[in-house]
Design an enzyme around this catalytic site. Structure first.
Site, PDB file in Angstrom:
ATOM      1  CE  LYS A  62      -4.067  -1.980  -0.003  1.00  0.00           C
ATOM      2  NZ  LYS A  62      -5.003  -1.808  -1.126  1.00  0.00           N
ATOM      3  CB  SER A 279      -3.881 -10.900   2.598  1.00  0.00           C
ATOM      4  OG  SER A 279      -2.709 -10.165   2.838  1.00  0.00           O
TER       5      SER A 279
END
Length: 322
Positions: A62, A279
């Protein structure tokens, strides 16, 4: 010392000086591409590769879109001195905002579901971000609704990048992640597999890879249920749909089990020496599903994105489960 030796020493000193003088934000991107050797031995015809995004200074993939959105805000004048950066986050984008905000001198306020891991909350607080905690059972959708309320009440005080709607999100991956994958595989990548959260990673990387080679098969991943343990992922059928999501891009969309991802996290640690997030393990599960359909005599290079490491998940109970 001979002249050539002095020149070489000078060049070496210059390179070291340049590295030493590099800002933290200049370290975003250009992450390693790891080849997984042992965990997928049942697929000898497949090369499995993963972008190790925890090498970004904020610890996750991110960092790329967060920097891109903040740069866009500075360029168009929407982010100005005195404004506070605000957004909804499940944790990683918030950490990136907080790190970048601290580096640039901007205050950061984040709406975060209570279900976010304790480690993420501590990291955000350490960077000086103000946290607005929203109900955990509402996920990031509840955080998004709270941001809308805060910004509507005082729009002049905030710069709201809106990671779910901002094209600068996917453009970061179009410019950087796709190029790195292409170069690091020498253009040999045959499949790209990635999760859908904001969808920026999948959308941006897929758009560019398809331009470079339309034959590359791009597969998107979602949780197999609306209630799941894959932080940052969205079950698109039941969640607020990100405006940047383009459902025409994927050649296929697969569903991933949280419980299977938890089991694979531990296997990756013990078989590959990689401590990754649930994830990240879930992304590899998607790669395995894709690999299972490739004929045994056909070679393939499957690339995915390991969004972050296990550092923010070490208090999770699944580590102790059999």
């Amino acid at each position: 010392m001979a002249t050539t030796e002095r020149i070489a020493a000078s060049l070496q000193h210059s390179t070291l000086a340049e590295r030493a003088g590099q800002s933290v934000l200049e370290r975003i991107g250009n992450t390693p591409l790891l080849r997984l050797e042992r965990i997928a031995k049942e697929f000898p015809n497949i090369e499995f590769c993963a972008k190790a995004e925890w090498f970004n200074p904020g610890g996750s993939v991110k960092d790329r879109p967060a920097l891109s959105m903040i740069q866009a805000g500075l360029a168009n004048g929407k982010l100005r001195p005195g404004k506070t950066i605000i957004d909804a986050t499940s944790g990683n984008t918030g950490i990136a905002y907080a790190m970048i905000g601290a580096a640039l001198g901007y205050a950061v306020k984040l709406c975060l579901p209570d279900s976010a891991s304790p480690e993420r909350k501590r990291i955000l607080t350490a960077f000086g971000a103000e946290l607005v905690i929203t109900p955990g059972d509402e996920g990031t959708d509840g955080a998004i609704r709270r941001v809308h309320e805060i910004v509507a009440a005082d729009p002049e005080s905030y710069f709201y990048p809106d990671q779910y709607s901002n094209p600068a999100n996917w453009e970061a991956h179009y410019r950087t992640t796709a190029r790195e994958i292409w170069e690091q595989t020498g253009g040999r990548v045959t499949h790209f597999v990635a999760a859908l959260g904001t969808s920026g990673t999948f959308v941006g990387t897929t758009r560019r890879l398809k331009e470079l080679n339309p034959a590359i098969r791009c597969v998107s991943l979602q949780p197999d249920a609306s209630f799941h343990g894959l932080e940052g992922w969205k079950h698109m059928a039941t969640a607020i749909r990100p405006a940047i999501y383009d459902d025409t891009l994927a050649d296929e969309n697969l569903q991933i089990s949280t419980e299977e991802a938890y089991r694979l996290v531990k296997r990756l640690a013990r078989e590959e020496g990689l401590l990754v997030s649930p994830s990240s393990a879930a992304a590899l599960l998607g790669c395995f599903q894709v690999a299972a359909r490739i004929p045994k005599g056909e070679h393939a290079v499957i690339v995915t994105v390991f969004a972050d490491s296990a550092a923010k998940y070490l208090t999770e109970r699944f580590w102790e489960e059999a």
